[in-house]
Write a protein that holds these residues in place. Structure first.
Motif, PDB file in Angstrom:
ATOM      1  N   UNK A  29       0.730  -1.034  -0.057  1.00  0.00           N
ATOM      2  CA  UNK A  29       0.069  -0.152  -0.146  1.00  0.00           C
ATOM      3  C   UNK A  29       0.910   1.156  -0.032  1.00  0.00           C
ATOM      4  N   UNK A  30       1.799   1.323   0.991  1.00  0.00           N
ATOM      5  CA  UNK A  30       2.993   2.571   1.038  1.00  0.00           C
ATOM      6  C   UNK A  30       3.331   2.781  -0.319  1.00  0.00           C
ATOM      7  N   UNK A  31       3.891   1.712  -0.949  1.00  0.00           N
ATOM      8  CA  UNK A  31       4.816   1.716  -2.223  1.00  0.00           C
ATOM      9  C   UNK A  31       3.797   2.287  -3.102  1.00  0.00           C
ATOM     10  N   UNK A  32       2.526   1.889  -3.308  1.00  0.00           N
ATOM     11  CA  UNK A  32       1.635   2.368  -4.398  1.00  0.00           C
ATOM     12  C   UNK A  32       1.377   3.730  -4.143  1.00  0.00           C
ATOM     13  N   UNK A  33       1.031   4.181  -2.932  1.00  0.00           N
ATOM     14  CA  UNK A  33       1.061   5.654  -2.666  1.00  0.00           C
ATOM     15  C   UNK A  33       2.082   6.471  -3.042  1.00  0.00           C
ATOM     16  N   UNK A  34       3.264   5.811  -2.946  1.00  0.00           N
ATOM     17  CA  UNK A  34       4.536   6.625  -3.333  1.00  0.00           C
ATOM     18  C   UNK A  34       4.554   6.725  -4.957  1.00  0.00           C
ATOM     19  N   UNK A  35       4.409   5.459  -5.588  1.00  0.00           N
ATOM     20  CA  UNK A  35       4.290   5.508  -6.964  1.00  0.00           C
ATOM     21  C   UNK A  35       3.233   6.413  -7.579  1.00  0.00           C
ATOM     22  N   UNK A  36       2.169   6.337  -7.033  1.00  0.00           N
ATOM     23  CA  UNK A  36       1.102   7.321  -7.488  1.00  0.00           C
ATOM     24  C   UNK A  36       1.344   8.620  -7.595  1.00  0.00           C
ATOM     25  N   UNK A  37       1.945   9.158  -6.358  1.00  0.00           N
ATOM     26  CA  UNK A  37       2.363  10.520  -6.307  1.00  0.00           C
ATOM     27  C   UNK A  37       3.493  10.883  -7.057  1.00  0.00           C
ATOM     28  N   UNK A  38       4.642  10.009  -7.086  1.00  0.00           N
ATOM     29  CA  UNK A  38       5.723  10.318  -7.983  1.00  0.00           C
ATOM     30  C   UNK A  38       5.268  10.326  -9.481  1.00  0.00           C
ATOM     31  N   UNK A  39       4.283   9.475 -10.225  1.00  0.00           N
ATOM     32  CA  UNK A  39       3.733   9.616 -11.222  1.00  0.00           C
ATOM     33  C   UNK A  39       3.135  10.745 -11.698  1.00  0.00           C
ATOM     34  N   UNK A  40       2.377  11.432 -10.705  1.00  0.00           N
ATOM     35  CA  UNK A  40       1.792  12.938 -10.737  1.00  0.00           C
ATOM     36  C   UNK A  40       2.680  13.913 -10.727  1.00  0.00           C
ATOM     37  N   UNK A  41       3.715  13.806 -10.124  1.00  0.00           N
ATOM     38  CA  UNK A  41       4.918  14.797  -9.926  1.00  0.00           C
ATOM     39  C   UNK A  41       5.758  14.766 -11.036  1.00  0.00           C
ATOM     40  N   UNK A  42       5.865  13.531 -11.659  1.00  0.00           N
ATOM     41  CA  UNK A  42       6.816  13.424 -12.795  1.00  0.00           C
ATOM     42  C   UNK A  42       6.102  14.043 -14.140  1.00  0.00           C
ATOM     43  N   UNK A  43       4.841  14.026 -14.182  1.00  0.00           N
ATOM     44  CA  UNK A  43       3.903  14.476 -15.355  1.00  0.00           C
ATOM     45  C   UNK A  43       3.470  15.947 -15.072  1.00  0.00           C
ATOM     46  N   UNK A  44       4.085  16.670 -14.084  1.00  0.00           N
ATOM     47  CA  UNK A  44       3.501  17.792 -13.672  1.00  0.00           C
ATOM     48  C   UNK A  44       2.121  17.951 -13.481  1.00  0.00           C
ATOM     49  N   UNK A  45       1.509  17.123 -12.868  1.00  0.00           N
ATOM     50  CA  UNK A  45       0.034  17.017 -12.726  1.00  0.00           C
ATOM     51  C   UNK A  45       0.058  17.438 -11.294  1.00  0.00           C
TER      52      UNK A  45
END
Length: 188
Positions: free
Chosen positions: A138-154
């Motif tokens: 769960x923690x990794x999925x939260x981190x990956x979700x946030x990292x994906x949004x940041x990397x796409x400038x969303x």
């Protein structure tokens, strides 16, 4: 020495099982990270999502539609792993309680009591691994979700971090793992 080790393991198992149960039942696995900008505190859990108004303290919660509804994989997997870890930790706690030297159950059979403690340790190790996998998943999925949004400038207006329920699940699973090591390796 053996009695002190058993009592230490029992106390650790009791506390860790309580942590695992609380982590499974509570609803703050993800918490909004932008509280300085927000007037509300949002928590997402395995069973519902809650919002607390910071000004008046009013809390409202929305239950997820159904247990069988289509949910994100992280919620379904975490639910399954943590419920299984809860059940295994509870079974190990009951077995360990009966296997303690200070309990009069099977007092004349010390080998059987020792095997019960060892069996509780093995059960705990399986439960702790499942709980750790569920919490870390769960923690990794939260981190990956946030990292994906940041990397796409969303920027969606709110970002989530790990909540206290996630940390509680990790702490309970780690405590069960330490207790299982005490019971399986150190008791003999």
């Amino acid at each position: 020495m053996s009695a002190a080790l058993q009592m230490t393991a029992f106390g650790l198992v009791l506390l860790s099982t309580l942590f695992l149960l609380l982590a499974t039942c509570t609803d703050c696995w993800m918490v909004n990270a932008d509280d300085s900008l927000e007037v509300s505190h949002k928590c997402r859990g395995l069973w519902r999502e809650c919002v607390t108004n910071m000004q008046d303290g009013v809390r409202t919660c929305d239950q997820y539609d159904s247990i069988l509804a289509d949910h994100p994989v992280k919620i379904v997997v975490t639910r399954t792993l943590l419920i299984t870890a809860d059940l295994l930790a509870g079974l190990a706690l009951a077995t360990l309680l009966l296997g303690l030297d200070c309990i009069k159950f099977l007092k004349e059979e010390p080998r059987v009591k020792l095997k019960m403690c060892y069996g509780a340790g093995v059960t705990l190790s399986i439960g702790s691994i499942l709980g750790l996998v569920g919490s870390v998943w769960y923690a990794v999925d939260v981190y990956v979700e946030r990292a994906m949004l940041v990397s796409h400038n969303i920027f969606l207006g709110v970002h989530y971090d790990f909540g206290w329920s996630c940390w509680l699940g990790m702490a309970g699973s780690t405590g069960c793992l330490v207790a299982s090591v005490l019971l399986t390796c150190c008791l003999y």
